[in-house]
Every structure is written in C-alpha cells, then in structure tokens.
Scaffold this active site. Structure first.
Site, PDB file in Angstrom:
ATOM      1  N   PRO A 166       0.808  -1.209   0.000  1.00 41.71           N
ATOM      2  CA  PRO A 166       0.000   0.000   0.000  1.00 41.71           C
ATOM      3  C   PRO A 166       0.849   1.271   0.000  1.00 41.71           C
ATOM      4  CG  PRO A 166       0.067  -0.968   2.195  1.00 41.71           C
ATOM      5  CD  PRO A 166       0.892  -1.851   1.320  1.00 41.71           C
ATOM      6  N   GLY A 167       0.404   2.237  -0.772  1.00 40.54           N
ATOM      7  CA  GLY A 167       1.016   3.563  -0.715  1.00 40.54           C
ATOM      8  C   GLY A 167       0.004   4.539  -0.141  1.00 40.54           C
ATOM      9  N   CYS A 174       0.381  29.397 -15.615  1.00 38.71           N
ATOM     10  CA  CYS A 174      -0.211  29.946 -16.838  1.00 38.71           C
ATOM     11  C   CYS A 174      -0.818  28.847 -17.708  1.00 38.71           C
ATOM     12  CB  CYS A 174       0.823  30.759 -17.580  1.00 38.71           C
ATOM     13  SG  CYS A 174       1.227  32.223 -16.626  1.00 38.71           S
ATOM     14  N   GLU A 175      -1.722  28.112 -17.107  1.00 42.82           N
ATOM     15  CA  GLU A 175      -2.589  27.138 -17.754  1.00 42.82           C
ATOM     16  C   GLU A 175      -3.806  27.098 -16.851  1.00 42.82           C
ATOM     17  OE1 GLU A 175      -1.213  23.550 -19.219  1.00 42.82           O
ATOM     18  OE2 GLU A 175       0.784  24.364 -19.520  1.00 42.82           O
ATOM     19  N   TYR A 208       1.209  10.878  -3.557  1.00 41.38           N
ATOM     20  CA  TYR A 208       1.265  11.334  -4.963  1.00 41.38           C
ATOM     21  C   TYR A 208       1.065  12.840  -5.091  1.00 41.38           C
ATOM     22  CZ  TYR A 208       0.685   6.347  -5.246  1.00 41.38           C
ATOM     23  OH  TYR A 208       0.856   5.010  -5.052  1.00 41.38           O
TER      24      TYR A 208
HETATM   25  C1  PLP Z   1       1.690   2.398  -7.163  1.00 37.89           C
HETATM   26  C2  PLP Z   1       1.789   1.014  -6.780  1.00 37.89           C
HETATM   27  C3  PLP Z   1       1.321   0.603  -5.529  1.00 37.89           C
HETATM   28  C4  PLP Z   1       0.641   1.521  -4.546  1.00 37.89           C
HETATM   29  O1  PLP Z   1      -0.667   1.832  -4.900  1.00 37.89           O
HETATM   30  P1  PLP Z   1      -1.598   2.661  -3.909  1.00 37.89           P
HETATM   31  O2  PLP Z   1      -2.868   2.852  -4.610  1.00 37.89           O
HETATM   32  O3  PLP Z   1      -0.894   3.960  -3.626  1.00 37.89           O
HETATM   33  O4  PLP Z   1      -1.730   1.895  -2.652  1.00 37.89           O
HETATM   34  C5  PLP Z   1       1.488  -0.723  -5.214  1.00 37.89           C
HETATM   35  N1  PLP Z   1       2.083  -1.578  -6.055  1.00 37.89           N
HETATM   36  C6  PLP Z   1       2.548  -1.217  -7.264  1.00 37.89           C
HETATM   37  C7  PLP Z   1       3.207  -2.205  -8.131  1.00 37.89           C
HETATM   38  C8  PLP Z   1       2.415   0.095  -7.663  1.00 37.89           C
HETATM   39  O5  PLP Z   1       2.859   0.446  -8.873  1.00 37.89           O
END
Ligand code: PLP
Length: 410
Positions: A269-270, A337-338, A365
């Site tokens: 997870p990110g 400037c967009e 992100y």
């Molecule tokens: C970007 C990515 C993630 C993370 O995704 P999230 O939606 O931010 O949790 C996990 N695995 C891979 C391979 C990714 O490219």
C-alpha cells in the site's frame, strides 16, 4: 487536523504557526496518522503470516521511509533509484521488492546486484532473466488478472488493455519459460489499480491469482498489491480493510492448506498508509470576481499538486484562517499559466486575501509529483512526529533551478 480552541491543529501543532515558520506553499505530514493506518492494516491480517511493503512512490522522503522501516514495514519500489533510497534508509535488501514496469534488463541486473527481491512483469524480460541467471536468483511474477477496477483509468492497471503484468491467459507460455530455463519462482503478484472500494473486487482478483499460484511449487509469498481506497471527503467511505482481512485470510489459509505449506500474504500500500497523513497549505493571493465566478487564486498550482487536474481527484479544502466563518462558493485556482483548477464551486468558509487554505489527503502522490514548471520552486516538507515539527525538505532556491544547467557561449 482538528479545531482546538478555535485553531486548526495537527497532533497538537498549530497549523498557522507552521505556515508562519516555514512559509507557504507547505507540505505537512503527521506520523501519528501513518502509524495508525499501518497498524490498522496489519491488525486486519493478523490471522495469517503477513507483510506490508510501503509503496514509496507515494511519498519518498527518506525520513518517511525510515519511519515505516521502524514500524516493521518492507518497501515496494518501482525504479532503481527508489531501491537505492530504500537501502540508504536502512532497509535490508530482502525487505525491498522491486516492481518496475517496462524497465531495461540492465536495470533489473542492477537490482540483482543490490540483492533485492525482483518482480518481473513481462515474458520478454523473464526470458532474458532466465537465460542469464537460470535458477540462481529467485523471482516474483507479476500477473495481470484482467479485472477493471480503480478510481480513474490512469490508475486502473489490471484491465485487459493495461500495459502491466503478464496476462493470466499467458500462463502456458509462462510455465514453459520457467520450466525450460529453470527459473525459481518464489512469489506471484498482482496489482489491479488504485482506489478500489469493493472488497469483492479484491477477492475476485485473489481467486484468479491463487489459481495460478498452485502451479508454482517453490513459493514463499503471494503479493496482492494494493489499491485500498481512503476517505477523501468528510464522512466518505473507504475500503473496509477489516472485512477484507477476514475474508482474504480465510481464502488464503484454505489455499495454504491445499498447497501444503504456510505462505506469507503480502501487500504494497502507498495511498492507504500516507494519503490522509498529509496536508498542503497555501496562501490566497487574490480574490477575483468575474461575471460568472468567484475565484480564489492561491500561491501554488498544478506544479505542486497535480492530482485534481491529472486524475480529477477531490481534495477537501478548508480555510484555516477562518475556522468559524460562514460558507461561500469559490473556485480555487493555481497561479500557473494554464487552467489549473483545484476545485470548482466549492463551499469554503469565507476567504479573504492572505488567508491560508489547506488541501487534505496531501500525503500520497502530491509532493512526489511536484515539478518546477513556470520555474517555481518546489515547496518545503515538514514532518510532525510526537507533537514536534521537523523540516524534512527545504524549499528550493534559484540555485536549485540552475544546478544542472550548463551555461555555454553562443
Ligand atoms: C503504485 C503502486 C502501488 C501503490 O498503490 P496505492 O494505490 O498507492 O496503494 C502498489 N504496487 C505497485 C506495483 C504500484 O505500482
């Protein structure tokens, strides 16, 4: 962030004081929220051997990487530079998984030299890998289950037209390569996209992946990627990770019993770990009333926070300078400037020039996608840890913009 005694505070630190001290625009992250999310997720899978690998492309400051390492997390990386950052942050090579897309075999070889785990997502590179390393270096295989999921087409990566992964319809070819080259497959992986709300979508993907996993006898782990949705609006719904944990643990344990060995379940997870920990503060430069619209023009733009323009993402906006004000309707725009519109027709507490606005969900992100368009500096980043603010990235200066430019005589 809460209103305490009429002031917005993040884990006890006053938001307006932070903006005064570090200037705007400013990214602020709260480790307390990161930790709560990490613990929530690990708790949901406590019924089986599990490992979370933080996907560091979401927020790649080295202090954040170290924080997750200290919590016990592994690291998911998508470039050799992220691998190097992870090693520098102190992750053991075996706790780093390299999951790139479309990189050269040269880059894969570098990752092997660093000793990290490798996740291969196409048959051509897998064939090169097998010819070069045979069974001497184990790999993980990224499969594409072809399910359509995710909040936006740019972040849906598992569908039929996607460039990611090896199609589950190619498993015959995959098995042929693995057998004839003696490739040692230690893991199988899928990642179907971001912002997936429905637990059943995960389960459907899991089912397909486990079906393929049966054919590989040397597995150590099965990696189900990520895609957990977080809340973006007040009272918004998010992925029910507790329900997911319960259901997936059951399926996984049944699979392991049949497979004959206990494997590890992994996720990467990110967004789930860092999105809600982040706040982006900016100052209102100008209130501009046209015949149709009231614009609030701020001291930032798509150069610092591109998600609303790129993905149509919703970021909740609050006027930190006017916590008790009455709501009025604004369109919040950047200074680039967009047409860089952050939000249209949004109800926000009455805004005056010089007020400080805050964008929520600014942990994932956001800073990592910031750039220098219009020759603007990238913002500073501050980390709140145990009730104290720490500067973790300095605001850029003109020297930074010129650092790699080479002046020649024409
Ligand atoms: C970007 C990515 C993630 C993370 O995704 P999230 O939606 O931010 O949790 C996990 N695995 C891979 C391979 C990714 O490219």
């Amino acid at each position: 962030m809460q209103i305490t005694e009429g002031n917005y505070q993040i884990s006890g630190v006053n938001a307006l004081d932070l903006c005064k001290e570090y200037g705007t625009p400013l990214y602020v992250y709260d480790t307390a929220k990161m930790e709560a999310q990490y613990k929530r997720l690990t708790k949901a899978f406590k019924g089986t051997k599990h490992k979370m690998n933080y996907a560091c492309k979401a927020l790649s400051n080295i202090n954040v990487l170290r924080f997750f390492k200290d919590l016990g997390s592994g690291l998911d990386t998508v470039s050799i530079q992220e691998v190097q950052l992870g090693l520098k942050a102190g992750f053991a090579p075996d706790d780093i998984i390299f999951t790139p897309n479309g990189v050269s075999f040269e880059e894969i070889k570098k990752a092997v030299d660093f000793g990290v785990r490798i996740n291969i997502d196409n048959l051509s590179i897998l064939e090169q890998f097998g010819s070069y390393y045979g069974g001497t270096y184990p790999v993980c295989i990224r499969l594409n289950p072809h399910i359509m999921a995710g909040g936006n087409i740019k972040i849906s990566v598992g569908h039929i037209d996607s460039k990611f992964g090896i199609s589950i319809h190619q498993t015959r070819h995959l098995e042929r390569l693995v057998k004839s080259l003696g490739i040692k497959v230690e893991g199988v992986h899928m990642h179907t996209g971001s912002d997936i709300l429905d637990v059943d979508v995960f389960l459907q993907g899991a089912d397909l992946l486990l079906n393929v996993a049966r054919d590989f006898p040397d597995l150590k782990y099965i990696d189900f990627g990520s895609g957990f949705k977080v809340a973006y609006k007040p009272n918004d719904i998010s992925t029910d990770v507790e329900e997911l944990g319960k259901k997936m643990t059951k399926i996984f344990k049944e699979f392991c019993a049949e497979y004959g060995r206990e494997l590890e379940i992994e996720f990467e997870p990110g967004k789930f770990l860092v999105s809600e920990s982040g706040y982006f503060f900016c100052k209102v430069n100008v209130i501009k009333q046209t015949t149709a619209t009231v614009f609030a023009g701020v001291d930032t733009g798509m150069n610092h926070l591109i998600r609303p323009m790129f993905y149509d993402s919703y970021h909740h906006i609050e006027n930190v300078s006017n916590p008790a004000g009455k709501k009025r309707v604004y369109t919040v725009v950047g200074y680039i400037c967009e047409t860089d519109t952050f939000a249209s027709d949004r109800q926000i507490n009455e805004i005056k020039e010089d007020d400080i606005l805050c964008f929520r969900n600014a942990g994932a992100y956001c800073f990592t996608m910031a750039n220098n368009y219009n020759s603007r500096y990238k913002p500073a980043e501050v980390l709140i840890h145990k009730g104290k603010a720490h500067l973790i990235t300095k605001r850029q200066t003109l020297d930074d913009l010129l650092a790699n430019q080479v002046e020649i005589k024409l």
